[in-house]
Design a protein around this motif. Structure first.
Motif, PDB file in Angstrom:
ATOM      1  N   UNK A 160      53.021  59.939  87.870  1.00 61.24           N
ATOM      2  CA  UNK A 160      51.534  60.344  87.873  1.00 61.24           C
ATOM      3  C   UNK A 160      51.291  61.385  88.932  1.00 61.24           C
ATOM      4  N   UNK A 161      50.333  61.930  89.041  1.00 61.36           N
ATOM      5  CA  UNK A 161      50.027  63.087  89.900  1.00 61.36           C
ATOM      6  C   UNK A 161      48.200  62.640  90.342  1.00 61.36           C
ATOM      7  N   UNK A 162      48.184  62.659  91.503  1.00 58.85           N
ATOM      8  CA  UNK A 162      46.915  62.069  92.291  1.00 58.85           C
ATOM      9  C   UNK A 162      46.262  63.461  93.181  1.00 58.85           C
ATOM     10  N   UNK A 163      44.991  63.000  93.406  1.00 60.35           N
ATOM     11  CA  UNK A 163      44.501  64.067  94.208  1.00 60.35           C
ATOM     12  C   UNK A 163      43.648  63.759  95.595  1.00 60.35           C
ATOM     13  N   UNK A 164      43.561  64.265  96.516  1.00 55.40           N
ATOM     14  CA  UNK A 164      42.854  63.976  97.898  1.00 55.40           C
ATOM     15  C   UNK A 164      42.288  65.177  98.348  1.00 55.40           C
TER      16      UNK A 164
END
Length: 501
Positions: A376-380
């Protein structure tokens, strides 16, 4: 007449020195078209300068009057991606035939030479008058077109204006006058082979904003190439079930945009774009046409690309993992708040908001935890609280590893009912001190715990109560039970095979 008198006085002054005192300060003024020209007895050479200037102004003004007499004005209000069509009628008023050349400098204005395209544009604009299909000829010089015309003959010149560029905003002063986008004027010259001007077309272009059918927000690592396929199922199929051939265009000429087919034969819109350095986002437009000549777009898409710093991280399924980001301050102190768009999967540990001191390096700490085994790819994101500006973005690419299963169970459950079914599993504290254990499952919709925390003394054995949700149909699936410590690290992992029968 005044000039002759001034010269006679100058001659008399040189011939008779006694009269010099009477003529030292005589000046004569002559007005021509609102301009005041002075002749001085002391410097008669200025007369020649005045004559040259007056002759130059006369030529400029006469040329301006002649150009205005042969000029025709057209007003166009185009939208991006849509073609506008107009015709200019030219008549040869000379007594001899002429070879006329047509020239201009704007690439968005074109002469329509294709016969089918010309007839389609005329039908689209409801023009029914006849036109010569083989009138325009192209010269070897790039951008030079011409035609041959007999005396007293009239012809129609077909023009098409189409732009794929985004209209630029005007300055604040122009917006106050009612103009939102920058205007431009295109001059088209019709000249003879001897460069004598026969007619001038003054095309005034006043752009208008276009519609946007779909908007896409894409997050991608900065300073890389974005490659994306967009589905076109809603555009390629008509009401009768047949497929339509699509054509594309883009507002950014540095991008690659075309129609490609996937492995299963489905047509998609393929886009390749260079992603710049963050944190500022960029955008461009994609125009989709269902006609070969691309007169009017069927849909217009706007694509936003948000560049981010890519961070690769590996974690184990079911347990928390910490990661740190570095944030560099600029010339002033700022209050920073960090956000996550991935919900409970990623949490910001650093207290927010915090003070980012100028020209110093600060650390942002987050924790990640997921129950999905898929990559998965997550963003902050880090945002300035005062200016509401984006400071930095991190794109976390997570690779998930399967946990080590220590025990496996198979539990049979009844089908039907409205209340949950409880089952028990024993667990022993292996440590020589009192310790708390937190219970989690990768499928909380079917399995919960009561209680979810076990507090056990040294070497004490406790009971975990598993509550399974009721099911109306027979089914079988696996559930992972995680026993974590106070740091959310997995002590043990059980595999439960639940069978509803």
């Amino acid at each position: 007449m005044m000039r002759k008198l001034a010269r006679m006085q100058y001659i008399r002054h040189n011939m008779d020195p006694r009269s010099s005192e009477d003529h030292t300060h005589h000046e004569h003024t002559h007005s021509n078209n609102g301009s005041t020209l002075q002749y001085s007895n002391q410097d008669p050479s200025q007369d020649c300068v005045v004559d040259v200037q007056r002759q130059g102004l006369r030529e400029i003004r006469v040329s301006a009057v002649l150009e205005d007499h042969v000029s025709s004005t057209y007003l166009l209000q185009p939208q991006m991606g849509t073609a506008l069509y107009f015709e200019h009628q030219f008549t040869n008023t000379h007594t001899s035939p002429l070879n006329v050349t047509i020239s201009w400098r704007d690439p968005e204005l074109k002469l329509v030479k294709d016969q089918l395209e010309c007839h389609l544009l005329r039908d689209l604009h409801f023009i029914q008058t006849p036109i010569d299909d083989n009138l325009i000829t192209e010269s070897p010089d790039a951008g030079q077109y011409g035609f041959f015309i007999h005396p007293n003959e009239s012809v129609k010149l077909p023009f098409k204006y189409q732009t794929f560029s985004v209209p630029r905003q005007t300055s604040h002063q122009d917006m106050e006058s009612g103009s939102q986008f920058e205007h431009k004027i295109i001059k088209v010259y019709l000249q003879t082979s001897h460069k004598d001007t026969l007619a001038i077309l003054s095309v005034h272009v006043h752009p208008r904003w276009h519609r946007v059918d779909r908007v896409f927000n894409l997050y991608h690592p900065q300073q890389t190439f974005l490659k994306k396929y967009f589905e076109l199922k809603h555009l390629i199929t008509t009401e009768d079930g047949s497929e339509v051939e699509l054509f594309t265009a883009t507002s950014n000429h540095d991008n690659t945009c075309d129609i490609r087919h996937t492995k299963d034969g489905t047509p998609c819109c393929f886009v390749k774009s260079a992603v710049k350095a963050g944190p500022q986002s960029t955008s461009f437009f994609i125009m989709l046409y269902n006609q070969k000549y691309a007169f009017c777009p069927a849909e217009i898409w706007q694509v936003f690309i948000h560049p981010a710093q890519k961070v690769d991280h590996t974690l184990i399924l079911g347990q928390s993992s910490a990661i740190q980001f570095n944030l560099l301050g600029n010339s002033i102190d700022r209050r920073i708040n960090c956000y996550s768009l991935s919900g409970p999967v990623i949490k910001v540990v650093t207290p927010s908001p915090f003070l980012l001191v100028s020209h110093t390096l600060s650390t942002v700490q987050v924790t990640l935890k997921t129950y999905s085994p898929q990559r998965s790819t997550m963003m902050v994101t880090a945002v300035d609280m005062d200016s509401r500006q984006l400071v930095d973005t991190w794109l976390v690419c997570v690779t998930v590893l399967e946990p080590a299963v220590s025990r496996a169970f198979k539990i049979s459950l009844p089908v039907g009912g409205t209340k949950p079914t409880s089952k028990s599993i024993s667990f022993t504290n292996p440590y020589g001190k009192v310790k708390e254990f937190f219970l989690h499952a990768n499928n909380p919709d079917y399995l919960t715990f009561d209680p979810s925390v076990l507090r056990l003394s040294s070497k004490e054995t406790g009971t975990m109560v598993l509550q399974f949700a009721p099911s109306a149909a027979p089914l079988s699936f696996n559930i992972l039970v995680f026993i974590n410590d106070e740091l959310d690290q997995t002590e043990e992992c059980f595999l439960v095979n639940a069978v509803y029968s």
